[in-house]
Structures are given as C-alpha cells and as structure tokens.
Design a protein around this motif. Sequence first.
Motif, PDB file in Angstrom:
ATOM      1  N   PHE A  87       0.846  -1.174  -0.036  1.00 15.51           N
ATOM      2  CA  PHE A  87      -0.007  -0.037  -0.170  1.00 15.51           C
ATOM      3  C   PHE A  87       0.905   1.286  -0.108  1.00 15.51           C
ATOM      4  N   GLU A  88       2.287   1.169  -0.021  1.00 23.36           N
ATOM      5  CA  GLU A  88       3.043   2.037  -0.218  1.00 23.36           C
ATOM      6  C   GLU A  88       2.739   3.437   0.766  1.00 23.36           C
ATOM      7  N   PRO A  89       2.845   3.310   1.983  1.00 24.41           N
ATOM      8  CA  PRO A  89       2.539   4.251   2.937  1.00 24.41           C
ATOM      9  C   PRO A  89       3.550   5.499   2.923  1.00 24.41           C
ATOM     10  N   PRO A 109       0.399   5.808  -3.963  1.00 26.39           N
ATOM     11  CA  PRO A 109      -0.164   5.667  -5.279  1.00 26.39           C
ATOM     12  C   PRO A 109      -0.760   4.073  -5.775  1.00 26.39           C
ATOM     13  N   ARG A 110      -0.278   3.124  -5.152  1.00 28.00           N
ATOM     14  CA  ARG A 110      -0.819   1.586  -5.615  1.00 28.00           C
ATOM     15  C   ARG A 110      -2.086   1.513  -4.879  1.00 28.00           C
ATOM     16  N   GLY A 205      -0.411   2.620 -10.786  1.00 28.19           N
ATOM     17  CA  GLY A 205      -0.013   3.793 -10.436  1.00 28.19           C
ATOM     18  C   GLY A 205      -0.841   4.844 -11.500  1.00 28.19           C
ATOM     19  N   ALA A 206      -1.545   5.757 -11.319  1.00 23.03           N
ATOM     20  CA  ALA A 206      -2.022   6.762 -12.340  1.00 23.03           C
ATOM     21  C   ALA A 206      -2.509   8.206 -11.713  1.00 23.03           C
ATOM     22  N   ASP A 239      11.143   7.061  -9.966  1.00 19.11           N
ATOM     23  CA  ASP A 239      11.099   8.071  -8.821  1.00 19.11           C
ATOM     24  C   ASP A 239       9.966   8.793  -8.609  1.00 19.11           C
ATOM     25  N   TYR A 240       9.318   9.338  -9.828  1.00 17.10           N
ATOM     26  CA  TYR A 240       8.176  10.209  -9.577  1.00 17.10           C
ATOM     27  C   TYR A 240       7.155   9.616  -8.627  1.00 17.10           C
ATOM     28  N   TRP A 241       6.907   8.364  -8.454  1.00 21.84           N
ATOM     29  CA  TRP A 241       5.962   7.834  -7.465  1.00 21.84           C
ATOM     30  C   TRP A 241       6.208   8.108  -5.958  1.00 21.84           C
ATOM     31  N   ASP A 242       7.488   8.057  -5.825  1.00 24.30           N
ATOM     32  CA  ASP A 242       7.865   8.467  -4.436  1.00 24.30           C
ATOM     33  C   ASP A 242       7.635   9.865  -4.230  1.00 24.30           C
TER      34      ASP A 242
END
Length: 350
Positions: A87-89, A109-110, A205-206, A239-242
């Motif tokens: 869940f990428e906290p 994002p996920r 991711g979107a 790295d955009y998602w981080d």
Amino acid sequence: MRHDHDASAAMLEQVNYALNERIALRIQGGNTKVGIGRKVKGEVLDTRSHRGIVSYDPTELVITARAGTPLMEIAAALDASGQMLPFEPPHLGVGATLGGMVAAGLSGPRRPWAGSVRDYVLGTRVITGHGKHLRFGGEVMKNVAGYDLSRLLAGSFGCLGVLTEVSLKVLPKPRKCLSLRLEMTEQQALAQLAEWGQQPLPISGASHENDVLHLRLEGGEGSVESACQRLGGEVLDNDYWDALREHRLAFFDIPQPLWRLSLPINTPSLDLPGAQLLDWAGAQRWLKSDAPDDVIRMAAAERGGHATRYGVCAAPFAPLPAPLMRYHVSLKKKLDPQGIFNPGRMYADY
C-alpha cells in the motif's frame, strides 16, 4: 545499527498514571503526520523508545514490529528480501514510525490496485483505556465483541488506544516496473482510465497534472512490455511515484491550503478554484485552494465523496452524519471510557 527495545511496561505505566490522574495523553511517534487533524493538548506519550522488528519470516510474508520502529527500518528489512508494503505508506518525514503509519491509515499511489493499510493489518497489541495491554485477537475484550479491532485502529489517529505492536502481511516486489508519461487533458485522462480499468492492464499507479497523465506498470516482464508498447508515451523515471507519495512535487509547494478529496472511481472533473492533482486514477484528488471549506466539502459530498483539509485547523475531517457519529462515540466510550487518548484529534467532541 538497530536499537531494539521493549518499552511496553513503561508505556502501560504512563497510561495507568494518566487514568488515575485524569490526564489527557497526546500519542506520537515521529510526529510526521501532525499536520493532519486537530491540535491535541495533553502529556506526550512518545512511542519511539518502543521499537524493533519482533519477527519477520519472508517465506510466511508476515512482519511483526513494535509501534515505535522507524518505517525506514521496516522498508529496508523488506527490501533486503525483495518484499514490500504493497500500500506504499507515505512517510511525510524521516522519523515516521510503524504505529503512526497504522494510526494515520494513509496509503500511496498503489492503493486502488493493492488495497489499504487496513487490508494488510493481521493483528495488533494495544494499551486500552482500561489500563490493559491486550493482543488482538489472542485476548478477548468482552464489551467490544464483534469488532475487528486491529482494523478499526487503522486510521483512528490514536483516539482508541496506544498501538504497541503490529503484524502486517507483506508481498514480493514486482519483477518489472516501468512508468510512462502521456500528454492529454484531465477529461481525456479520466475517460482513458475508465476504459483501461475494464481491461487486464498491469497498471499500479495513475496520476494527472498539468495536462500530463503519469502511469506505472508493474508485473511480469512480458505483460509490462506489451502494455508499454500498446499505451505509448515517453518513459518516466520511477522515482516520480516516491515524490508524489511524499508530497515532494512542485504542486505541494503552492502556497494555498491543501485538501485531499476521496471520491468514487470514475468521478468526472471537479469545477473548483485552485490547482488539482489527480491520483489513484482519479479516486483521490489533491487540491490547493483558497475556496471556503463548505464549498469544497459540498463539491466532494455531492459526488459521493468527502474532503479532508491538511494543516492543523478546527475541522480537518468531513462532519459525520449523526448515526455514524453515534457509532464512533460509542466505540470511543468502550475503548477509552475516560477519553484520555488524543482527545479532539479527529472531531471536537470525540
């Protein structure tokens, strides 16, 4: 270097002292989520001395750790075994802790494809407002029979008890991860995402901002490569998602109040003043706006969603309907009868 330490006895003693003296407690770890919720007055109960991974068996896909354990330590241990918290906290700061992660209940994002924090909590240990240190669900609490307490604690912002230990399900990292950048308007992006949502594409991711749709594809090499060829666009740095998750994108620096709008999937564009960034394929929308609170809340509510204002303010969370608030108050009274845990963090009278 790890500094494992079991400080649960000292924390239990502080809670019992607070109960006897009728003192409110402000529960905190790294304090990285202090900007979400109302200001709490009370004696600080700092969880960070209670830290360390209690058990982790990669073959079982389960990790158990104390609440004050830094999230970075958890992530490093999982990464070394090729696993992750799906869940990428968001950490929102270097000192983020496991307990704070569960208490805030925030996902990255996920989230629409992998699930939320709550979905991965298998069990907890909690100090209750009765001065007991209980394990859920090994020990049973008679007056809350029927509640899945471990999951109720996710997103409770410390209002129901002091988390001391959490067991989480984890998953292997995907074999291939590739991100794309496609130029299109917000309306086009929402229409495309609705269409793609009906198809077996490995999207995880979107997000959309400034007429650019960002997509992340994850899975086996073959499925990711074929989806990439089909969708086109330019390759984007993963790295955009981080940066999105940790609010490090330029959007989050706009000097206006930050709002998080949670909306049903396939909600059309919202006509609100200010700048918007769409995440979760449009189910989560970040808004930077000076519009009045009631205008923003009404826009979200009319579409079946709700709005949360970031930054310490009088009413950060959307007001609850009376029947739902009665459930919240009843649960709070059962778990924290004297109201000592983070009083008023979520709602003034809660």
